[in-house]
Design a protein around this motif. Structure first.
Motif, PDB file in Angstrom:
ATOM      1  N   ALA A  61     -15.999  20.399  45.287  1.00 55.49           N
ATOM      2  CA  ALA A  61     -16.149  21.396  46.348  1.00 55.49           C
ATOM      3  C   ALA A  61     -17.453  21.304  47.117  1.00 55.49           C
ATOM      4  O   ALA A  61     -17.543  21.821  48.228  1.00 55.49           O
ATOM      5  CB  ALA A  61     -16.016  22.799  45.754  1.00 55.49           C
ATOM      6  N   GLY A  62     -18.471  20.669  46.562  1.00 49.76           N
ATOM      7  CA  GLY A  62     -19.788  20.739  47.182  1.00 49.76           C
ATOM      8  C   GLY A  62     -20.555  21.930  46.636  1.00 49.76           C
ATOM      9  O   GLY A  62     -20.279  22.417  45.538  1.00 49.76           O
ATOM     10  N   VAL A  63     -21.519  22.416  47.387  1.00 52.16           N
ATOM     11  CA  VAL A  63     -22.351  23.533  46.945  1.00 52.16           C
ATOM     12  C   VAL A  63     -21.758  24.815  47.502  1.00 52.16           C
ATOM     13  O   VAL A  63     -21.678  24.998  48.724  1.00 52.16           O
ATOM     14  CB  VAL A  63     -23.807  23.370  47.440  1.00 52.16           C
ATOM     15  CG1 VAL A  63     -24.669  24.517  46.919  1.00 52.16           C
ATOM     16  CG2 VAL A  63     -24.371  22.030  46.990  1.00 52.16           C
ATOM     17  N   THR A  64     -21.316  25.704  46.616  1.00 51.29           N
ATOM     18  CA  THR A  64     -20.699  26.956  47.055  1.00 51.29           C
ATOM     19  C   THR A  64     -21.357  28.133  46.355  1.00 51.29           C
ATOM     20  O   THR A  64     -21.827  28.016  45.222  1.00 51.29           O
ATOM     21  CB  THR A  64     -19.188  26.985  46.756  1.00 51.29           C
ATOM     22  OG1 THR A  64     -18.984  27.053  45.336  1.00 51.29           O
ATOM     23  CG2 THR A  64     -18.487  25.756  47.328  1.00 51.29           C
ATOM     24  N   CYS A  65     -21.373  29.261  47.042  1.00 55.31           N
ATOM     25  CA  CYS A  65     -21.913  30.501  46.481  1.00 55.31           C
ATOM     26  C   CYS A  65     -21.164  31.656  47.125  1.00 55.31           C
ATOM     27  O   CYS A  65     -21.040  31.692  48.364  1.00 55.31           O
ATOM     28  CB  CYS A  65     -23.412  30.610  46.769  1.00 55.31           C
ATOM     29  SG  CYS A  65     -24.184  32.109  46.107  1.00 55.31           S
ATOM     30  N   PRO A  66     -20.635  32.580  46.339  1.00 54.09           N
ATOM     31  CA  PRO A  66     -19.882  33.695  46.923  1.00 54.09           C
ATOM     32  C   PRO A  66     -20.684  34.408  48.010  1.00 54.09           C
ATOM     33  O   PRO A  66     -21.863  34.690  47.860  1.00 54.09           O
ATOM     34  CB  PRO A  66     -19.636  34.607  45.718  1.00 54.09           C
ATOM     35  CG  PRO A  66     -19.602  33.670  44.551  1.00 54.09           C
ATOM     36  CD  PRO A  66     -20.646  32.637  44.869  1.00 54.09           C
ATOM     37  N   GLY A  67     -20.003  34.655  49.121  1.00 52.24           N
ATOM     38  CA  GLY A  67     -20.631  35.363  50.222  1.00 52.24           C
ATOM     39  C   GLY A  67     -21.403  34.491  51.189  1.00 52.24           C
ATOM     40  O   GLY A  67     -21.944  34.979  52.181  1.00 52.24           O
ATOM     41  N   LYS A  68     -21.432  33.166  50.918  1.00 53.84           N
ATOM     42  CA  LYS A  68     -22.182  32.258  51.781  1.00 53.84           C
ATOM     43  C   LYS A  68     -21.320  31.061  52.150  1.00 53.84           C
ATOM     44  O   LYS A  68     -20.446  30.661  51.385  1.00 53.84           O
ATOM     45  CB  LYS A  68     -23.450  31.774  51.066  1.00 53.84           C
ATOM     46  CG  LYS A  68     -24.408  32.897  50.687  1.00 53.84           C
ATOM     47  CD  LYS A  68     -25.623  32.356  49.947  1.00 53.84           C
ATOM     48  CE  LYS A  68     -26.539  33.495  49.539  1.00 53.84           C
ATOM     49  NZ  LYS A  68     -27.734  33.000  48.790  1.00 53.84           N
ATOM     50  N   PRO A  69     -21.566  30.462  53.336  1.00 55.85           N
ATOM     51  CA  PRO A  69     -20.823  29.252  53.703  1.00 55.85           C
ATOM     52  C   PRO A  69     -21.139  28.109  52.744  1.00 55.85           C
ATOM     53  O   PRO A  69     -22.262  28.023  52.236  1.00 55.85           O
ATOM     54  CB  PRO A  69     -21.332  28.926  55.118  1.00 55.85           C
ATOM     55  CG  PRO A  69     -22.048  30.141  55.591  1.00 55.85           C
ATOM     56  CD  PRO A  69     -22.530  30.858  54.369  1.00 55.85           C
ATOM     57  N   ARG A  70     -20.170  27.232  52.512  1.00 56.72           N
ATOM     58  CA  ARG A  70     -20.403  26.105  51.613  1.00 56.72           C
ATOM     59  C   ARG A  70     -21.300  25.070  52.274  1.00 56.72           C
ATOM     60  O   ARG A  70     -21.411  25.001  53.504  1.00 56.72           O
ATOM     61  CB  ARG A  70     -19.085  25.474  51.172  1.00 56.72           C
ATOM     62  CG  ARG A  70     -18.468  24.510  52.149  1.00 56.72           C
ATOM     63  CD  ARG A  70     -17.202  23.885  51.575  1.00 56.72           C
ATOM     64  NE  ARG A  70     -16.240  24.908  51.213  1.00 56.72           N
ATOM     65  CZ  ARG A  70     -15.590  24.926  50.043  1.00 56.72           C
ATOM     66  NH1 ARG A  70     -15.782  23.972  49.159  1.00 56.72           N
ATOM     67  NH2 ARG A  70     -14.736  25.876  49.770  1.00 56.72           N
ATOM     68  N   ILE A  71     -21.965  24.278  51.455  1.00 55.68           N
ATOM     69  CA  ILE A  71     -22.755  23.147  51.921  1.00 55.68           C
ATOM     70  C   ILE A  71     -22.009  21.894  51.510  1.00 55.68           C
ATOM     71  O   ILE A  71     -21.822  21.636  50.309  1.00 55.68           O
ATOM     72  CB  ILE A  71     -24.167  23.151  51.313  1.00 55.68           C
ATOM     73  CG1 ILE A  71     -24.915  24.424  51.707  1.00 55.68           C
ATOM     74  CG2 ILE A  71     -24.946  21.912  51.774  1.00 55.68           C
ATOM     75  CD1 ILE A  71     -26.248  24.591  50.984  1.00 55.68           C
ATOM     76  N   LEU A  72     -21.545  21.121  52.487  1.00 52.52           N
ATOM     77  CA  LEU A  72     -20.800  19.897  52.224  1.00 52.52           C
ATOM     78  C   LEU A  72     -21.722  18.687  52.382  1.00 52.52           C
ATOM     79  O   LEU A  72     -22.425  18.569  53.389  1.00 52.52           O
ATOM     80  CB  LEU A  72     -19.607  19.762  53.172  1.00 52.52           C
ATOM     81  CG  LEU A  72     -18.430  20.710  52.902  1.00 52.52           C
ATOM     82  CD1 LEU A  72     -17.379  20.556  53.990  1.00 52.52           C
ATOM     83  CD2 LEU A  72     -17.828  20.438  51.544  1.00 52.52           C
TER      84      LEU A  72
END
Length: 310
Positions: free
Chosen positions: A145-156
């Protein structure tokens, strides 16, 4: 399997820092490819490991053989046993080269594990090649998935690794880390090779997507995990289920070894993108000697100077 034992770092370090350089270097095998071979080295070793397991190989033999091969590939890449033999080298010479590659990186691997792994390369016994379950190719085609955190856009970060590469790397890390935690390396290896079974069918939306599923997450993961387990014959399936029992927490030595390996791999995957982004010509031309010593180095240097490169 050793359970409920304190890890070797209780009251001290939680992980063996001496292995850091090896684990960083091993991580690049998720990105090394060669002509005529599909997928990265890590992806292919994931498939080789599962083929050996479905072919009836003892899980301990698979764990040690795959780990030894991975460490040798750290510097040799795809100059592996198959290529060296095809190139006409004698079996003894092939083994000698593989051991040299292993020894170049394995100084910090704890004994007696280091000797056991080296012996797998010195006295090579071929692993069987059973049928590959469908989840092997599915995990190789499933991007992380890449870098993800609830409430924030993912970093691909491109290109993404796939789940086969991640599982293989965590499995090898887990074996190498197992002596520190006094863990059974075979259990850690099997657990890691199977820890993303759900992602064979379940697209990876990361932590963010999992949280949005709420109470549906557990049942979906259980169902999709079972689909992968059902592809294994009963004996192997039971071994994998037992190994996966260490996944939920760090209450066992095997759980600690697995979770250490998993966390290290996840962060090193991102670190390699940052390392590439900050690479300098001083490192490339100076430390790494891109234009290396040889009969025409002087001419190369003059050409680069004349062209004002870099």
């Amino acid at each position: 399997m050793a359970r409920n034992e304190p890890d070797a770092g209780s009251g001290g370090p939680a992980a063996p820092v001496g292995l850091r350089e090896l684990l960083v270097e091993l991580n690049d095998l998720k990105r090394v490819r060669s002509s005529g071979r599909l997928g990265s080295i890590a992806e292919r070793l994931f498939a080789q490991g599962w083929g050996a397991l479905t072919g009836g190989a003892d899980p301990e033999d698979v764990a040690l053989a795959v780990t030894a091969t991975t460490l040798a590939a750290c510097r040799l890449c795809d100059l592996d046993a198959a290529f060296l033999s095809a190139a006409g080298l004698a079996e003894a010479t092939v083994s000698e080269i593989l051991v040299s590659g292993f020894d170049a990186v394995a100084a910090e691997v704890e004994e007696p594990l280091r000797t056991r792994l080296r012996d797998r390369l010195r006295q090579r016994a071929g692993l069987p090649a059973g049928p590959l379950p469908g989840f092997v190719a599915a995990l190789a085609h499933q991007p992380r998935a890449g870098v993800t955190c609830p409430g924030k856009p993912r970093i691909l970060l491109e290109p993404p690794e796939n789940h086969a590469e991640h599982c293989l790397m965590v499995a090898v890390y887990g074996v190498v880390l197992s002596p520190f935690y006094r863990a059974d390396p075979t259990t850690v290896f099997l657990a890691a090779m199977a820890h993303h079974f759900h992602n064979a069918a379940m697209p990876d939306a990361g932590f963010t997507g999992e949280m949005l599923l709420g109470d549906h997450l557990g049942p979906i993961m259980a169902r999709t995990t079972q689909w992968a387990l059902d592809e294994l014959e009963p004996g192997l399936r039971e071994s994998v289920v037992r190994a996966r029992a260490v996944l939920p927490d760090d209450a066992t030595a095997e759980g600690r070894a697995f979770h250490a390996a998993d966390a290290i791999d996840r962060v090193l995957q991102i670190a390699q993108h940052l390392r590439a982004a900050t690479l300098t010509m001083d490192t490339v031309l100076g430390e790494m000697e891109l234009v290396h010593a040889g009969p025409v180095k002087g001419f190369h240097d003059r050409v680069l100077e004349a062209m004002r490169i870099p």
